[in-house]
Scaffold this active site. Structure first.
Site, PDB file in Angstrom:
ATOM      1  N   GLU A 153     -40.329  16.107  -4.498  1.00 61.12           N
ATOM      2  CA  GLU A 153     -40.806  15.820  -5.790  1.00 61.12           C
ATOM      3  C   GLU A 153     -41.095  14.639  -5.948  1.00 61.12           C
ATOM      4  O   GLU A 153     -39.769  13.872  -5.915  1.00 61.12           O
ATOM      5  CB  GLU A 153     -41.208  17.025  -7.002  1.00 61.12           C
ATOM      6  N   SER A 183     -48.879  23.625 -17.786  1.00 64.01           N
ATOM      7  CA  SER A 183     -48.919  22.854 -16.418  1.00 64.01           C
ATOM      8  C   SER A 183     -49.683  23.406 -15.801  1.00 64.01           C
ATOM      9  O   SER A 183     -49.339  24.587 -14.947  1.00 64.01           O
ATOM     10  CB  SER A 183     -47.433  22.686 -16.538  1.00 64.01           C
ATOM     11  N   GLN A 184     -50.284  22.187 -15.259  1.00 59.76           N
ATOM     12  CA  GLN A 184     -51.371  23.181 -13.447  1.00 59.76           C
ATOM     13  C   GLN A 184     -50.198  24.039 -13.252  1.00 59.76           C
ATOM     14  O   GLN A 184     -49.809  24.018 -11.983  1.00 59.76           O
ATOM     15  CB  GLN A 184     -51.390  21.525 -13.022  1.00 59.76           C
ATOM     16  N   LYS A 230     -38.379  23.684 -18.750  1.00 55.89           N
ATOM     17  CA  LYS A 230     -38.290  22.313 -19.028  1.00 55.89           C
ATOM     18  C   LYS A 230     -37.369  23.043 -20.437  1.00 55.89           C
ATOM     19  O   LYS A 230     -38.627  24.047 -20.697  1.00 55.89           O
ATOM     20  CB  LYS A 230     -38.867  21.182 -18.827  1.00 55.89           C
TER      21      LYS A 230
END
EC number: 4.2.1.70
Length: 284
Positions: free
Chosen positions: A8, A121-122, A140
């Site tokens: 990413e 989150s997506q 996280k």
């Protein structure tokens, strides 16, 4: 099977400080090459999807101030507006899948936020529908871990711990939350191949704990997090800006310890992901 590993770009643009972000991005690609794999950092450059950023593009993503942080939903927006954009876990997975890439290494996944549980989150939605092996050091540490694990289960995402039966949480090695354990790269590849065989949607999410020497004790992390959360409450930061803001404040209060740990867990995840990729290529 071509051995391509997806990486990413959000960690470059918003996760690590300059110039550590550039050095880390380059090092991750070099680590993959040492194992015979080709790492491709994914991003959007002036409205063009790029699978495999050049060194100059990595520098630009790392240093520009106009780089948008995007999930899957914002991909067409960034393309239409001809923007520079860094891809989160969800956007990276979607683009990688469209390019027939089957393994992706990242730092931590997004999930359910502690502060606002409607802020989900997506990443979870993409993990539920895109068949791919995703290697991560856990959700996280700033997230509501139990709620995130419940969402992973609800979305039928196949979660396994590599050599652990306890959920790791990014900087923190253990959480007392049980997950299913695997002990070999062959097991992980086999799980993925069964998902393919029976056309089961969603990712095989491999949680790979941060190495002991770089882990942060939960109590110490919670102390830094409380201070960072106080700063967030005093700010006007909302939405996608919350995570980068908290990571920045954690780096401040930890005197850079969280940044160093972040880099080391990324390197560890790339190494494990490449081993899985090599095993998968033998079994296909």
């Amino acid at each position: 099977m071509e051995k391509i590993l997806a990486l990413e770009s959000t960690v470059i643009a918003h996760g690590l400080p300059f110039p550590i972000n550039i050095d880390t991005a380059v090092e991750l690609e070099e680590l993959a090459a040492e194992t015979g794999c080709s790492a491709k950092t994914i991003g959007i450059i002036a409205g063009q999807i790029k699978v495999g950023l050049s060194r100059e593009e990595i520098v630009q993503i790392a240093s520009r101030k106009d780089v948008l942080k995007i999930g899957t939903a914002e991909i067409p927006f960034a393309l239409a507006k001809k923007m520079w954009a860094a891809t989160t876990v969800s956007a990276t997975m979607r683009i990688a899948h469209l390019n027939n890439i089957k393994v992706f290494a990242t730092g931590g996944i997004g999930g359910v936020h502690k502060i606002d549980q409607w802020d989900v989150s997506q990443d979870l939605a993409e993990l539920s529908r895109t068949r791919m092996i995703v290697v991560s050091a856990g959700p996280k540490s700033i997230l509501d871990l139990r709620s995130t694990v419940e969402m992973l289960e609800t979305f039928q995402i196949t979660v396994v711990g590599y050599k652990t039966d306890e959920l790791p949480a990014f900087y923190c090695k253990s959480t007392s939350i049980h997950i299913n354990r695997v002990d070999s790269f062959e097991e992980i590849a086999s799980i993925f191949l069964f998902k393919e065989k029976f056309n089961l949607p969603g990712a095989v999410l491999v949680f790979n704990p941060i190495p002991d020497e770089h882990a942060i004790e939960v109590e110490q992390f919670e102390e830094w997090y409380r201070l960072s959360e106080h700063d967030l409450d005093a700010s006007s930061v909302k939405g996608k800006g919350v995570t980068p803001f908290l990571l920045s404040r954690l780096a401040h209060y930890s005197k850079g310890k969280t940044v160093r740990s972040n880099v080391e867990l990324l390197k560890n995840n790339v190494k494990v992901a490449c081993e899985i990729l090599n095993q998968l290529s033998k079994m296909q």
